[in-house]
Design an enzyme around this catalytic site. Structure first.
Site, PDB file in Angstrom:
ATOM      1  N   SER A 149       0.818  -1.209   0.000  1.00 61.98           N
ATOM      2  CA  SER A 149       0.000   0.000   0.000  1.00 61.98           C
ATOM      3  C   SER A 149       0.858   1.269   0.000  1.00 61.98           C
ATOM      4  O   SER A 149       0.464   2.287  -0.554  1.00 61.98           O
ATOM      5  CB  SER A 149      -0.895   0.014   1.240  1.00 61.98           C
ATOM      6  OG  SER A 149      -0.091  -0.034   2.418  1.00 61.98           O
ATOM      7  N   ASN A 150       2.038   1.191   0.609  1.00 67.05           N
ATOM      8  CA  ASN A 150       2.807   2.420   0.827  1.00 67.05           C
ATOM      9  C   ASN A 150       3.782   2.759  -0.294  1.00 67.05           C
ATOM     10  O   ASN A 150       4.460   3.775  -0.219  1.00 67.05           O
ATOM     11  CB  ASN A 150       3.549   2.340   2.170  1.00 67.05           C
ATOM     12  CG  ASN A 150       4.488   1.163   2.256  1.00 67.05           C
ATOM     13  OD1 ASN A 150       4.372   0.228   1.484  1.00 67.05           O
ATOM     14  ND2 ASN A 150       5.406   1.207   3.189  1.00 67.05           N
ATOM     15  N   LYS A 175      -1.184  -8.920  -8.672  1.00 64.65           N
ATOM     16  CA  LYS A 175      -2.428  -8.839  -7.915  1.00 64.65           C
ATOM     17  C   LYS A 175      -2.454  -7.387  -7.451  1.00 64.65           C
ATOM     18  O   LYS A 175      -1.715  -6.997  -6.560  1.00 64.65           O
ATOM     19  CB  LYS A 175      -2.369  -9.826  -6.746  1.00 64.65           C
ATOM     20  CG  LYS A 175      -3.655  -9.938  -5.975  1.00 64.65           C
ATOM     21  CD  LYS A 175      -3.693  -8.875  -4.919  1.00 64.65           C
ATOM     22  CE  LYS A 175      -4.827  -8.954  -3.969  1.00 64.65           C
ATOM     23  NZ  LYS A 175      -5.073  -7.640  -3.375  1.00 64.65           N
ATOM     24  N   HIS A 177      -3.006  -3.800  -5.873  1.00 65.57           N
ATOM     25  CA  HIS A 177      -3.349  -3.400  -4.498  1.00 65.57           C
ATOM     26  C   HIS A 177      -4.637  -2.580  -4.512  1.00 65.57           C
ATOM     27  O   HIS A 177      -4.736  -1.603  -5.241  1.00 65.57           O
ATOM     28  CB  HIS A 177      -2.221  -2.589  -3.866  1.00 65.57           C
ATOM     29  CG  HIS A 177      -2.315  -2.587  -2.373  1.00 65.57           C
ATOM     30  ND1 HIS A 177      -3.343  -1.958  -1.707  1.00 65.57           N
ATOM     31  CD2 HIS A 177      -1.563  -3.171  -1.415  1.00 65.57           C
ATOM     32  CE1 HIS A 177      -3.202  -2.150  -0.408  1.00 65.57           C
ATOM     33  NE2 HIS A 177      -2.119  -2.877  -0.198  1.00 65.57           N
ATOM     34  N   GLY A 232       4.544  -6.327   2.032  1.00 67.97           N
ATOM     35  CA  GLY A 232       3.399  -5.960   2.863  1.00 67.97           C
ATOM     36  C   GLY A 232       3.597  -6.393   4.295  1.00 67.97           C
ATOM     37  O   GLY A 232       4.727  -6.458   4.788  1.00 67.97           O
ATOM     38  N   SER A 233       2.483  -6.714   4.941  1.00 68.74           N
ATOM     39  CA  SER A 233       2.523  -7.017   6.375  1.00 68.74           C
ATOM     40  C   SER A 233       3.053  -8.428   6.646  1.00 68.74           C
ATOM     41  O   SER A 233       3.025  -9.291   5.765  1.00 68.74           O
ATOM     42  CB  SER A 233       1.110  -6.914   6.940  1.00 68.74           C
ATOM     43  OG  SER A 233       0.284  -7.878   6.320  1.00 68.74           O
ATOM     44  N   GLU A 256       8.749  -9.525   1.558  1.00 67.00           N
ATOM     45  CA  GLU A 256       9.423  -8.463   2.329  1.00 67.00           C
ATOM     46  C   GLU A 256       8.361  -7.884   3.234  1.00 67.00           C
ATOM     47  O   GLU A 256       7.336  -7.400   2.762  1.00 67.00           O
ATOM     48  CB  GLU A 256       9.949  -7.376   1.390  1.00 67.00           C
ATOM     49  CG  GLU A 256      10.992  -7.861   0.424  1.00 67.00           C
ATOM     50  CD  GLU A 256      12.216  -8.384   1.113  1.00 67.00           C
ATOM     51  OE1 GLU A 256      12.638  -7.790   2.122  1.00 67.00           O
ATOM     52  OE2 GLU A 256      12.758  -9.409   0.666  1.00 67.00           O
ATOM     53  N   CYS A 293       8.738   0.779   5.617  1.00 65.57           N
ATOM     54  CA  CYS A 293       9.163  -0.466   6.286  1.00 65.57           C
ATOM     55  C   CYS A 293      10.465  -0.258   7.038  1.00 65.57           C
ATOM     56  O   CYS A 293      10.803  -1.045   7.912  1.00 65.57           O
ATOM     57  CB  CYS A 293       9.316  -1.566   5.248  1.00 65.57           C
ATOM     58  SG  CYS A 293      10.288  -1.053   3.848  1.00 65.57           S
ATOM     59  N   GLU A 384       5.437  -4.095  15.198  1.00 69.89           N
ATOM     60  CA  GLU A 384       5.532  -2.911  14.344  1.00 69.89           C
ATOM     61  C   GLU A 384       4.271  -2.056  14.519  1.00 69.89           C
ATOM     62  O   GLU A 384       3.159  -2.577  14.481  1.00 69.89           O
ATOM     63  CB  GLU A 384       5.652  -3.335  12.881  1.00 69.89           C
ATOM     64  CG  GLU A 384       5.696  -2.167  11.910  1.00 69.89           C
ATOM     65  CD  GLU A 384       5.582  -2.559  10.435  1.00 69.89           C
ATOM     66  OE1 GLU A 384       6.226  -1.922   9.622  1.00 69.89           O
ATOM     67  OE2 GLU A 384       4.827  -3.505  10.123  1.00 69.89           O
TER      68      GLU A 384
HETATM   69  P1  NAP Z   1      -0.838  -5.944   3.501  1.00 75.24           P
HETATM   70  O1  NAP Z   1      -2.075  -5.599   4.219  1.00 75.24           O
HETATM   71  O2  NAP Z   1      -0.115  -7.163   3.928  1.00 75.24           O
HETATM   72  O3  NAP Z   1      -1.251  -6.067   1.951  1.00 75.24           O
HETATM   73  C1  NAP Z   1      -0.335  -6.360   0.883  1.00 75.24           C
HETATM   74  C2  NAP Z   1      -1.064  -7.143  -0.209  1.00 75.24           C
HETATM   75  O4  NAP Z   1      -1.216  -8.497   0.198  1.00 75.24           O
HETATM   76  C3  NAP Z   1      -2.470  -6.656  -0.501  1.00 75.24           C
HETATM   77  O5  NAP Z   1      -2.687  -6.736  -1.888  1.00 75.24           O
HETATM   78  C4  NAP Z   1      -3.367  -7.619   0.246  1.00 75.24           C
HETATM   79  O6  NAP Z   1      -4.605  -7.837  -0.396  1.00 75.24           O
HETATM   80  C5  NAP Z   1      -2.570  -8.908   0.169  1.00 75.24           C
HETATM   81  N1  NAP Z   1      -2.831  -9.783   1.313  1.00 75.24           N
HETATM   82  C6  NAP Z   1      -2.686  -9.462   2.625  1.00 75.24           C
HETATM   83  N2  NAP Z   1      -2.980 -10.518   3.398  1.00 75.24           N
HETATM   84  C7  NAP Z   1      -3.308 -11.541   2.552  1.00 75.24           C
HETATM   85  C8  NAP Z   1      -3.689 -12.885   2.748  1.00 75.24           C
HETATM   86  N3  NAP Z   1      -3.822 -13.413   3.961  1.00 75.24           N
HETATM   87  N4  NAP Z   1      -3.958 -13.641   1.668  1.00 75.24           N
HETATM   88  C9  NAP Z   1      -3.848 -13.114   0.427  1.00 75.24           C
HETATM   89  N5  NAP Z   1      -3.498 -11.837   0.186  1.00 75.24           N
HETATM   90  C10 NAP Z   1      -3.222 -11.057   1.221  1.00 75.24           C
HETATM   91  O7  NAP Z   1       0.235  -4.775   3.601  1.00 75.24           O
HETATM   92  P2  NAP Z   1       0.119  -3.232   3.189  1.00 75.24           P
HETATM   93  O8  NAP Z   1      -0.830  -2.525   4.064  1.00 75.24           O
HETATM   94  O9  NAP Z   1      -0.117  -3.153   1.750  1.00 75.24           O
HETATM   95  O10 NAP Z   1       1.608  -2.704   3.492  1.00 75.24           O
HETATM   96  C11 NAP Z   1       2.033  -2.244   4.751  1.00 75.24           C
HETATM   97  C12 NAP Z   1       3.060  -3.198   5.339  1.00 75.24           C
HETATM   98  O11 NAP Z   1       4.070  -3.480   4.371  1.00 75.24           O
HETATM   99  C13 NAP Z   1       3.818  -2.697   6.550  1.00 75.24           C
HETATM  100  O12 NAP Z   1       3.901  -3.720   7.508  1.00 75.24           O
HETATM  101  C14 NAP Z   1       5.210  -2.371   6.023  1.00 75.24           C
HETATM  102  O13 NAP Z   1       6.226  -2.428   6.974  1.00 75.24           O
HETATM  103  C15 NAP Z   1       5.358  -3.405   4.956  1.00 75.24           C
HETATM  104  N6  NAP Z   1       6.301  -3.016   3.931  1.00 75.24           N
HETATM  105  C16 NAP Z   1       7.442  -3.739   3.776  1.00 75.24           C
HETATM  106  C17 NAP Z   1       8.373  -3.369   2.828  1.00 75.24           C
HETATM  107  C18 NAP Z   1       9.636  -4.159   2.647  1.00 75.24           C
HETATM  108  O14 NAP Z   1      10.312  -3.969   1.672  1.00 75.24           O
HETATM  109  N7  NAP Z   1       9.985  -5.017   3.550  1.00 75.24           N
HETATM  110  C19 NAP Z   1       8.147  -2.252   2.011  1.00 75.24           C
HETATM  111  C20 NAP Z   1       6.967  -1.548   2.178  1.00 75.24           C
HETATM  112  C21 NAP Z   1       6.041  -1.945   3.140  1.00 75.24           C
HETATM  113  P3  NAP Z   1      -5.970  -7.168   0.118  1.00 75.24           P
HETATM  114  O15 NAP Z   1      -5.651  -5.784   0.563  1.00 75.24           O
HETATM  115  O16 NAP Z   1      -6.831  -7.230  -1.073  1.00 75.24           O
HETATM  116  O17 NAP Z   1      -6.458  -8.011   1.243  1.00 75.24           O
END
Ligand code: NAP
Length: 499
Positions: A149-150, A175, A177, A232-233, A256, A293, A384
């Site tokens: 998302s970010n 897929k 966002h 993502g998370s 990640e 992140c 986090e």
């Molecule tokens: P998110 O809620 O995990 O969503 C990411 C994607 O994954 C969305 O498209 C979501 O789909 C999908 N998703 C989530 N849970 C799922 C599941 N159980 N089954 C199938 N698909 C699933 O994360 P976000 O809000 O986009 O991003 C914020 C997080 O990303 C923070 O924790 C941040 O620290 C982390 N982040 C990490 C990095 C890195 O490089 N390590 C970089 C940026 C951000 P839906 O929304 O359609 O459910």
């Protein structure tokens, strides 16, 4: 133009009945376009096309794939202000950030294009008498990419995962966002133009809409999908990892995920530049409304009057920074909820918090503090809090600080703020930190990830699901390939770069 439809290869498609809209978090109103969620049949078609495309795409020369990557960058650039305004309307982020992230996205695409112009990246290797064995890196097959998302541009539709997978010779199914589906569609349209202009196979790229987990789950389970990239998370990444490993043919998931990025500040550093560090860190904690992140979510030091003054100062400076809009009401709600959960733990207190009344979806930055003892005993304090929040830990002594580092979950980064007088004593700290993180920053801030060859953006679980790889920089291509050897082959049957 944003149609709200899925891109199944080169064709627009909207067979489903489920629709959703994105939201302008600044205005707190829905954006106009309705996006149609991909149906099960559309998902199957996108994957089948990608599987078919792999047959030809993997054999297209590096030079031609590089031209494709350059064309994608050019087409994204040609979207001009439409892309910037759509990005802003779906994220609440300012124009400068939109343009900066676009620049980074174009830079990544062009960087991978330069990498694959020659075949050296495949590490061609010949061993044995009469050139018996010849090894090189070959692509895995269709890759599914989940964006964060970010980072609607740099870690999404044509972001680092897509760019590195396409560079490696893997077709990609994104897929999309749900929070920035319009930005995603615009970028997908640019990729499709590039596919057509450079004669790439139909199905080498698809973009599927979805506002829930179903589309992602079906994609990860699909037998023709051979790898997954996720940003993502921890919860989302772990769920997909588990799903992929339960398949009849398990596949790698390069996720990640979140991190609290510990920062260690020494007494000497406080003696030399406490004020400066407090300001630099207040800025880093609130940068992008803390939605990074690599946000510094944990600051560790040893109890002293100077550390108490620093903590107070950091709190005041952080609280004084203007509140800003978060990406989405859900993210804002999670920030409030997770921040409150940390602050309500035993022995934890709020040092300072932004006091102005704020608009809907705007975050009030906060700094909390806790003793080293309480932190060690309570894993809930290690969670986090995605947003402008940091927890300062007051350790009893160096021993306790080292113990905390050793017990921390895996992290993307660690930071050491120290003076020259500290150097002789830093080895134990560096060694412990190295075992917990992917990158150590010396006298800097963890926010800001340079896209360069030597970057490591990853780390021990749960920072990522595979700490042997980086998601940023040239080396990210290695996630999408496997080593392959020809033995005893006649020259005529070998690819040109192995002859
Ligand atoms: P998110 O809620 O995990 O969503 C990411 C994607 O994954 C969305 O498209 C979501 O789909 C999908 N998703 C989530 N849970 C799922 C599941 N159980 N089954 C199938 N698909 C699933 O994360 P976000 O809000 O986009 O991003 C914020 C997080 O990303 C923070 O924790 C941040 O620290 C982390 N982040 C990490 C990095 C890195 O490089 N390590 C970089 C940026 C951000 P839906 O929304 O359609 O459910």
């Amino acid at each position: 133009m944003i149609t709200g439809k899925n891109y199944i290869g080169n064709a627009l498609s909207a067979k489903g009945e489920m629709t959703y809209q994105t939201l302008n978090p600044k205005l707190n109103v829905a954006n106009a376009t309705s996006f149609t969620e991909a149906t099960s049949e559309e998902i199957d078609l996108a994957v089948a096309l990608a599987y078919q495309a792999f047959d030809t795409y993997q054999h297209i020369s590096g030079e031609k794939r590089a031209a494709f990557m350059h064309a994608i960058a050019d087409e994204i650039e040609a979207l001009g202000d439409t892309l910037v305004t759509t990005y802003m309307s779906e994220t609440g982020l300012p124009e400068g950030r939109a343009k900066g992230e676009r620049g980074r996205t174009l830079g990544q695409l062009r960087m991978f294009a330069d990498l694959i112009k020659t075949e050296d990246w495949r590490n061609p290797t010949i061993s044995g008498e009469a050139n018996e064995l010849r090894q090189y890196l070959m692509p895995l097959g269709p890759v599914v990419v989940f964006g964060a998302s970010n980072f609607p541009l740099a870690y999404s539709t044509a972001g680092g995962d897509t760019a590195s997978a396409l560079a490696a010779g893997c077709p990609v199914i994104v897929k999309s966002h749900p929070m920035h589906a319009g930005t995603g569609e615009l970028v997908a349209s640019a990729i499709q133009k590039a596919v057509q202009k450079t004669g790439m196979p139909h199905g080498v790229f698809s973009n599927l809409n979805s506002a829930g987990i179903e589309v992602g789950v079906q994609l990860v389970k699909h037998p023709m999908v051979k790898a997954v990239g996720f940003t993502g998370s921890i919860r989302g990444g772990r769920a997909l990892y588990d799903l992929a490993s339960q398949r009849e043919e398990p596949i790698p998931v390069f996720a990640e995920m979140g991190s609290i990025n510990p920062v260690i500040v020494t007494q000497n550093a406080l003696n030399a530049r406490s004020e400066e560090i407090a300001q630099t860190y207040a800025d880093s904690i609130t940068l992008g409304v803390g939605q990074f992140c690599t946000n510094p979510g944990l600051i560790l030091g040893i109890k002293s009057p100077e550390f108490t003054t620093f903590t107070q100062n950091l709190g005041e400076k952080t609280a004084a920074i203007d509140a800003n809009c978060m990406l989405h009401p859900n993210i804002h709600t999670a920030y409030e909820k997770n921040g409150a959960a940390v602050i309500s733990q035993p022995d934890t207190t709020v040092v300072a918090m932004h006091q102005d009344t704020v608009q809907e979806n705007y975050a009030q930055a906060k700094i909390g503090t806790v003793s080293g003892d309480a932190f060690l005993k309570n894993p809930k304090l290690h969670q986090e809090v995605f947003g402008p929040f940091s927890l300062v830990v007051q350790c009893d002594d160096t021993q306790q600080l080292l113990q905390i580092i050793s017990q921390l979950e895996g992290q993307l980064t660690g930071t050491i703020l120290a003076e020259q007088e500290d150097y002789k004593d830093l080895s134990p700290l560096i060694e412990r930190l190295q075992n917990r993180v992917g990158r150590i920053i010396f006298n800097g801030v963890p926010t800001g990830v340079a896209v360069v060859d030597a970057m490591t953006h990853g780390g021990p679980y749960p920072a990522s699901t595979d700490s042997r790889f980086t998601a940023v920089g040239n080396q990210a291509i290695k996630r999408w390939v496997r080593p392959f050897s020809y033995q005893g082959f006649p020259e005529e049957l070998l690819p040109a770069f192995l002859k």
